[in-house]
Write a protein that holds these residues in place. Structure first.
Motif, PDB file in Angstrom:
ATOM      1  N   VAL A  10      14.379  51.340  54.270  1.00 14.14           N
ATOM      2  CA  VAL A  10      13.743  50.233  53.558  1.00 14.14           C
ATOM      3  C   VAL A  10      14.689  49.575  52.556  1.00 14.14           C
ATOM      4  O   VAL A  10      14.561  48.389  52.260  1.00 14.14           O
ATOM      5  CB  VAL A  10      12.427  50.691  52.870  1.00 14.14           C
ATOM      6  CG1 VAL A  10      12.703  51.494  51.608  1.00 14.14           C
ATOM      7  CG2 VAL A  10      11.542  49.500  52.545  1.00 14.14           C
ATOM      8  N   ASN A  11      15.652  50.334  52.031  1.00 13.73           N
ATOM      9  CA  ASN A  11      16.576  49.754  51.053  1.00 13.73           C
ATOM     10  C   ASN A  11      18.015  49.735  51.533  1.00 13.73           C
ATOM     11  O   ASN A  11      18.936  49.559  50.740  1.00 13.73           O
ATOM     12  CB  ASN A  11      16.454  50.478  49.699  1.00 13.73           C
ATOM     13  CG  ASN A  11      16.743  51.949  49.802  1.00 13.73           C
ATOM     14  OD1 ASN A  11      17.554  52.378  50.611  1.00 13.73           O
ATOM     15  ND2 ASN A  11      16.081  52.743  48.984  1.00 13.73           N
ATOM     16  N   PHE A  14      21.170  47.559  50.102  1.00 15.42           N
ATOM     17  CA  PHE A  14      20.956  47.119  48.731  1.00 15.42           C
ATOM     18  C   PHE A  14      21.708  47.958  47.711  1.00 15.42           C
ATOM     19  O   PHE A  14      21.811  47.558  46.552  1.00 15.42           O
ATOM     20  CB  PHE A  14      19.471  47.107  48.375  1.00 15.42           C
ATOM     21  CG  PHE A  14      18.683  46.101  49.171  1.00 15.42           C
ATOM     22  CD1 PHE A  14      19.086  44.782  49.244  1.00 15.42           C
ATOM     23  CD2 PHE A  14      17.535  46.474  49.837  1.00 15.42           C
ATOM     24  CE1 PHE A  14      18.375  43.857  49.968  1.00 15.42           C
ATOM     25  CE2 PHE A  14      16.805  45.556  50.567  1.00 15.42           C
ATOM     26  CZ  PHE A  14      17.225  44.237  50.631  1.00 15.42           C
ATOM     27  N   HIS A  56       5.002  40.717  48.659  1.00 21.16           N
ATOM     28  CA  HIS A  56       6.413  41.035  48.437  1.00 21.16           C
ATOM     29  C   HIS A  56       6.672  41.287  46.954  1.00 21.16           C
ATOM     30  O   HIS A  56       5.930  40.796  46.108  1.00 21.16           O
ATOM     31  CB  HIS A  56       7.311  39.881  48.899  1.00 21.16           C
ATOM     32  CG  HIS A  56       7.311  39.688  50.368  1.00 21.16           C
ATOM     33  ND1 HIS A  56       6.279  39.053  51.029  1.00 21.16           N
ATOM     34  CD2 HIS A  56       8.192  40.052  51.319  1.00 21.16           C
ATOM     35  CE1 HIS A  56       6.539  39.037  52.324  1.00 21.16           C
ATOM     36  NE2 HIS A  56       7.699  39.637  52.524  1.00 21.16           N
ATOM     37  N   VAL A  68      16.637  41.011  45.086  1.00 18.82           N
ATOM     38  CA  VAL A  68      16.316  41.830  46.243  1.00 18.82           C
ATOM     39  C   VAL A  68      14.827  41.655  46.489  1.00 18.82           C
ATOM     40  O   VAL A  68      14.029  41.703  45.551  1.00 18.82           O
ATOM     41  CB  VAL A  68      16.640  43.317  45.979  1.00 18.82           C
ATOM     42  CG1 VAL A  68      16.237  44.176  47.154  1.00 18.82           C
ATOM     43  CG2 VAL A  68      18.115  43.495  45.657  1.00 18.82           C
ATOM     44  N   VAL A  69      14.443  41.443  47.745  1.00 25.09           N
ATOM     45  CA  VAL A  69      13.048  41.237  48.100  1.00 25.09           C
ATOM     46  C   VAL A  69      12.609  42.363  49.035  1.00 25.09           C
ATOM     47  O   VAL A  69      13.284  42.650  50.023  1.00 25.09           O
ATOM     48  CB  VAL A  69      12.843  39.871  48.789  1.00 25.09           C
ATOM     49  CG1 VAL A  69      11.378  39.665  49.160  1.00 25.09           C
ATOM     50  CG2 VAL A  69      13.345  38.741  47.896  1.00 25.09           C
ATOM     51  N   PHE A  70      11.481  42.989  48.691  1.00 27.27           N
ATOM     52  CA  PHE A  70      10.903  44.040  49.523  1.00 27.27           C
ATOM     53  C   PHE A  70       9.482  43.657  49.906  1.00 27.27           C
ATOM     54  O   PHE A  70       8.759  43.054  49.105  1.00 27.27           O
ATOM     55  CB  PHE A  70      10.819  45.372  48.758  1.00 27.27           C
ATOM     56  CG  PHE A  70      12.143  45.996  48.439  1.00 27.27           C
ATOM     57  CD1 PHE A  70      12.849  46.686  49.403  1.00 27.27           C
ATOM     58  CD2 PHE A  70      12.671  45.899  47.164  1.00 27.27           C
ATOM     59  CE1 PHE A  70      14.066  47.267  49.113  1.00 27.27           C
ATOM     60  CE2 PHE A  70      13.880  46.487  46.847  1.00 27.27           C
ATOM     61  CZ  PHE A  70      14.582  47.169  47.829  1.00 27.27           C
ATOM     62  N   GLU A  71       9.057  44.042  51.102  1.00 27.78           N
ATOM     63  CA  GLU A  71       7.658  43.920  51.477  1.00 27.78           C
ATOM     64  C   GLU A  71       6.904  45.047  50.788  1.00 27.78           C
ATOM     65  O   GLU A  71       7.318  46.209  50.866  1.00 27.78           O
ATOM     66  CB  GLU A  71       7.485  44.036  52.984  1.00 27.78           C
ATOM     67  CG  GLU A  71       8.038  42.876  53.753  1.00 27.78           C
ATOM     68  CD  GLU A  71       7.812  43.027  55.245  1.00 27.78           C
ATOM     69  OE1 GLU A  71       6.962  43.847  55.666  1.00 27.78           O
ATOM     70  OE2 GLU A  71       8.496  42.320  55.995  1.00 27.78           O
ATOM     71  N   ALA A  74       5.783  47.892  53.087  1.00 27.35           N
ATOM     72  CA  ALA A  74       6.911  48.753  53.476  1.00 27.35           C
ATOM     73  C   ALA A  74       7.265  49.721  52.350  1.00 27.35           C
ATOM     74  O   ALA A  74       7.568  50.897  52.602  1.00 27.35           O
ATOM     75  CB  ALA A  74       8.120  47.907  53.850  1.00 27.35           C
ATOM     76  N   LEU A  75       7.215  49.241  51.105  1.00 28.76           N
ATOM     77  CA  LEU A  75       7.475  50.130  49.961  1.00 28.76           C
ATOM     78  C   LEU A  75       6.404  51.202  49.854  1.00 28.76           C
ATOM     79  O   LEU A  75       6.702  52.372  49.601  1.00 28.76           O
ATOM     80  CB  LEU A  75       7.548  49.339  48.660  1.00 28.76           C
ATOM     81  CG  LEU A  75       8.770  48.470  48.453  1.00 28.76           C
ATOM     82  CD1 LEU A  75       8.673  47.744  47.121  1.00 28.76           C
ATOM     83  CD2 LEU A  75      10.040  49.295  48.516  1.00 28.76           C
ATOM     84  N   SER A  78       7.078  53.758  52.609  1.00 25.95           N
ATOM     85  CA  SER A  78       8.334  54.504  52.518  1.00 25.95           C
ATOM     86  C   SER A  78       8.467  55.357  51.257  1.00 25.95           C
ATOM     87  O   SER A  78       9.193  56.347  51.258  1.00 25.95           O
ATOM     88  CB  SER A  78       9.525  53.549  52.615  1.00 25.95           C
ATOM     89  OG  SER A  78       9.516  52.643  51.538  1.00 25.95           O
ATOM     90  N   THR A  79       7.760  55.010  50.190  1.00 29.86           N
ATOM     91  CA  THR A  79       7.920  55.750  48.933  1.00 29.86           C
ATOM     92  C   THR A  79       7.635  57.248  49.079  1.00 29.86           C
ATOM     93  O   THR A  79       8.461  58.070  48.669  1.00 29.86           O
ATOM     94  CB  THR A  79       7.073  55.121  47.807  1.00 29.86           C
ATOM     95  OG1 THR A  79       7.563  53.797  47.565  1.00 29.86           O
ATOM     96  CG2 THR A  79       7.149  55.930  46.525  1.00 29.86           C
TER      97      THR A  79
END
Length: 105
Positions: A10-11, A14, A56, A68-71, A74-75, A78-79
């Motif tokens: 996911v990262n 970055f 996001h 930095v852009v995350f969905e 998804a976070l 994945s966390t």
């Protein structure tokens, strides 16, 4: 200050951007301190908050004005995997007062 990035797809990519950079804003809100950062991220990462307040999350670093852009979904997914993979018991140890999840959106 971002001192490390826990590896996960996911990262991916970055880490070089974020290491040793000060986080300036989350979704256009200036981060005042670590507690404030937790307040901003908590409703985004908490799966019990439905629907997520945003689709996001945008992390803007102070220098060189990189973002930095995350969905959010998804976070959220994945966390727990990242925490288990890296043997981290929880994503924060900050104890927030009741109602702290109510932040500017």
């Amino acid at each position: 200050m971002c001192s490390s990035v826990l590896a996960h797809e996911v990262n991916e990519g970055f880490a070089d951007l974020a290491i040793s950079e000060r986080l300036h804003k989350v979704n256009s809100v200036a981060v005042r301190n670590m507690r404030h950062l937790v307040e901003l991220l908590s409703p985004l990462l908490d799966p019990s908050v439905q629907p997520p307040p945003r689709s996001h999350v945008v992390l803007q670093f102070a220098c060189p004005r990189a973002s930095v852009v995350f969905e959010v979904q998804a976070l959220r997914e994945s966390t727990p995997v990242i925490l288990e993979q890296h043997k981290v018991p929880r994503w924060t140890n900050a104890t927030l007062p009741t109602g702290a999840a109510e932040v500017q959106r």
